[in-house]
Scaffold this motif. Sequence first.
Motif, PDB file in Angstrom:
ATOM      1  N   ILE A   1      22.364  23.488  22.984  1.00  0.00           N
ATOM      2  CA  ILE A   1      23.854  23.404  22.990  1.00  0.00           C
ATOM      3  C   ILE A   1      24.503  24.595  22.634  1.00  0.00           C
ATOM      4  O   ILE A   1      25.378  25.230  23.146  1.00  0.00           O
ATOM      5  CB  ILE A   1      24.445  22.184  22.687  1.00  0.00           C
ATOM      6  CG1 ILE A   1      23.587  20.943  23.377  1.00  0.00           C
ATOM      7  CG2 ILE A   1      25.991  22.107  23.124  1.00  0.00           C
ATOM      8  CD1 ILE A   1      23.861  19.565  22.836  1.00  0.00           C
ATOM      9  N   LEU A   2      24.246  25.043  21.398  1.00  0.00           N
ATOM     10  CA  LEU A   2      24.958  26.310  20.603  1.00  0.00           C
ATOM     11  C   LEU A   2      25.023  27.422  21.301  1.00  0.00           C
ATOM     12  O   LEU A   2      25.414  28.454  21.725  1.00  0.00           O
ATOM     13  CB  LEU A   2      24.550  26.345  19.096  1.00  0.00           C
ATOM     14  CG  LEU A   2      25.079  25.308  18.289  1.00  0.00           C
ATOM     15  CD1 LEU A   2      24.213  25.405  17.046  1.00  0.00           C
ATOM     16  CD2 LEU A   2      26.614  25.385  17.921  1.00  0.00           C
ATOM     17  N   ALA A   3      23.317  27.714  22.034  1.00  0.00           N
ATOM     18  CA  ALA A   3      23.091  28.647  22.702  1.00  0.00           C
ATOM     19  C   ALA A   3      24.183  28.971  23.868  1.00  0.00           C
ATOM     20  O   ALA A   3      24.511  30.037  24.223  1.00  0.00           O
ATOM     21  CB  ALA A   3      21.568  28.921  23.002  1.00  0.00           C
ATOM     22  N   ASP A   4      24.073  27.704  24.693  1.00  0.00           N
ATOM     23  CA  ASP A   4      25.035  27.652  25.796  1.00  0.00           C
ATOM     24  C   ASP A   4      26.599  28.319  25.361  1.00  0.00           C
ATOM     25  O   ASP A   4      27.144  28.801  26.132  1.00  0.00           O
ATOM     26  CB  ASP A   4      25.155  26.225  26.227  1.00  0.00           C
ATOM     27  CG  ASP A   4      23.997  25.975  27.140  1.00  0.00           C
ATOM     28  OD1 ASP A   4      23.163  26.771  27.467  1.00  0.00           O
ATOM     29  OD2 ASP A   4      23.880  24.914  27.544  1.00  0.00           O
ATOM     30  N   MET A   5      27.028  27.408  24.265  1.00  0.00           N
ATOM     31  CA  MET A   5      28.309  27.912  23.534  1.00  0.00           C
ATOM     32  C   MET A   5      28.513  29.426  23.455  1.00  0.00           C
ATOM     33  O   MET A   5      29.604  29.924  23.724  1.00  0.00           O
ATOM     34  CB  MET A   5      28.702  27.069  22.572  1.00  0.00           C
ATOM     35  CG  MET A   5      28.915  25.395  23.092  1.00  0.00           C
ATOM     36  SD  MET A   5      29.253  24.640  21.694  1.00  0.00           S
ATOM     37  CE  MET A   5      29.903  22.916  22.367  1.00  0.00           C
ATOM     38  N   SER A   6      27.445  29.840  22.920  1.00  0.00           N
ATOM     39  CA  SER A   6      27.495  31.346  22.488  1.00  0.00           C
ATOM     40  C   SER A   6      27.702  32.334  23.801  1.00  0.00           C
ATOM     41  O   SER A   6      27.971  33.523  23.565  1.00  0.00           O
ATOM     42  CB  SER A   6      26.320  31.708  21.531  1.00  0.00           C
ATOM     43  OG  SER A   6      25.297  31.718  22.436  1.00  0.00           O
ATOM     44  N   TYR A   7      27.242  31.884  24.735  1.00  0.00           N
ATOM     45  CA  TYR A   7      27.026  32.560  25.970  1.00  0.00           C
ATOM     46  C   TYR A   7      28.165  32.773  26.720  1.00  0.00           C
ATOM     47  O   TYR A   7      28.642  33.414  27.651  1.00  0.00           O
ATOM     48  CB  TYR A   7      25.702  32.103  27.013  1.00  0.00           C
ATOM     49  CG  TYR A   7      25.597  33.168  27.906  1.00  0.00           C
ATOM     50  CD1 TYR A   7      24.568  34.030  27.672  1.00  0.00           C
ATOM     51  CD2 TYR A   7      25.889  32.855  29.336  1.00  0.00           C
ATOM     52  CE1 TYR A   7      24.246  34.920  28.727  1.00  0.00           C
ATOM     53  CE2 TYR A   7      25.655  33.766  30.326  1.00  0.00           C
ATOM     54  CZ  TYR A   7      24.717  34.897  29.993  1.00  0.00           C
ATOM     55  OH  TYR A   7      24.355  35.599  30.921  1.00  0.00           O
ATOM     56  N   THR A   8      29.330  31.807  26.576  1.00  0.00           N
ATOM     57  CA  THR A   8      30.448  31.540  27.146  1.00  0.00           C
ATOM     58  C   THR A   8      31.652  31.695  26.181  1.00  0.00           C
ATOM     59  O   THR A   8      31.265  31.581  24.874  1.00  0.00           O
ATOM     60  CB  THR A   8      30.685  30.282  27.999  1.00  0.00           C
ATOM     61  OG1 THR A   8      31.790  30.462  28.893  1.00  0.00           O
ATOM     62  CG2 THR A   8      30.700  29.101  26.962  1.00  0.00           C
ATOM     63  N   SER A   9      32.903  31.571  26.626  1.00  0.00           N
ATOM     64  CA  SER A   9      33.980  31.643  25.526  1.00  0.00           C
ATOM     65  C   SER A   9      34.887  30.442  26.049  1.00  0.00           C
ATOM     66  O   SER A   9      35.042  30.164  27.135  1.00  0.00           O
ATOM     67  CB  SER A   9      34.573  32.925  25.576  1.00  0.00           C
ATOM     68  OG  SER A   9      35.143  33.065  26.842  1.00  0.00           O
TER      69      SER A   9
END
Lengths: 253, 217
Positions: A16-24
Amino acid sequence: MGVIAFTYVIFLLVLILADMSYTSPNEIINALKSEEIQYSIKLSLISCTITMILSLIVAIPLGYFMARYEFRFKKFIDAVLDIPIILPPLVIGLSLLILFNQTPLKGFLDLFGISVSFTVVSVIIAQFTVACAFAIRTMYITFLQINNRQEQVALTLGCNQRQSFFYVLLPQAKNGILTAGALAWARALGEFGPLLIFSGSTRMRTEVLSVSVYLEITTGKIEAAVAVSIIMIISGFAVLMIVRMFGDSKKML
Amino acid sequence: MIECLDLNITQGDFNLTNLNFKVEKGDYIVLMGKTGCGKTTVLESICGLRKLKSGEIWLNGKEITSLVPALREIGYVPQDGALFETMTVAQNIGFALKIRKWGKSKIEERTKELADLLHISYLLERKAQGLSGGEKQRVALARALSFYPDVLCLDEPLSALDEDTKEQMYDLLIELKENLDITIVHVSHSKMEAVKLASRVLLFKEGSIKELNPLEI
């Protein structure tokens, strides 16, 4: 042993964190402003809620029947009820497509001018087909865990079967009903395979959030796809947390 | 008076055949026997919770064999009390009266009367969940007595209680027997319960019933 098991939890959080780091946050706000995504959110909310209500209407009586009565072919029916849980989602979509287009059912619906495939109705049917199985399983376990002695006492106190069900059993099954409903809702939100085959992926028509992710990816808008994914993760996680706070997490599948 | 005539009951591989016994009005009968001998099955059949293969059950001169439990007017207290846990104690006691569409004030009056009789007035507003074993059984008794049944069926009501609470319950059941004109059928494993409470004992042995004086056990 415990470390290995706990690593899986960390793995999920890292995903989930990886997803979050990919967007803003800006990407998410932009996605929310898009007309297509707004339509998709609206359709998801409506279709998931209708699916949840329909699932409970089926799951409560069926779960009760399975938990309280012994009859021939019970094991067979029990296994049939799990088919949507174990079948590949694409197979469910394909089966729905065949049922509504290649059988006499199509001719029957045509008589009334009803078209199902590739419409909003097909979205709800596809979601319901899978989500209801989870709701039934939850209600089955819920009723199994409630001692039927209380219903028997209610009968001796003057109740008929219907009164004993509504006044005694159902209030005790409240947490299970909440869990089944939330599970059906969350499951419907995450459904994609059957929708792709049975409802298609038409923008602003049969586009729910999972379809939006797919459409954004196929048009190369990875950031937008991730932003929609984050919206799905947050709403799905919120529902699961609500169930754990107010419902009975022991009955979660 | 309860009359059970030629009762035949089948439950899976278990069979009870041609059981005959009578319980006179005002009697306190204790049904005894080894585990699995069928005493609870017979009690449940009297309450209408279990179907007979054949035979007849009569209550005060009226055949009740095919009546649903709701129409038998028999109070029933299972082993664990089986209180309705989402309700308060008062709601549990008044439940049968609400089903019978009694008015609110009459329900409150009867609930209070029973709570006084069973010494549970201090529990009325509590949720049924979380009561002690003895409290649960008192509430279950009050609930079963609420609609003035002719017969009270108790299925091992004291088996899960500690010795002190049991002693209190003996006194309470004797008090009920003396104050209320009610017939009690009580299933038990305990000789002590039979000696303390029973006017007659029906002993289940190898599929038949033998009547005993409590002091003969």
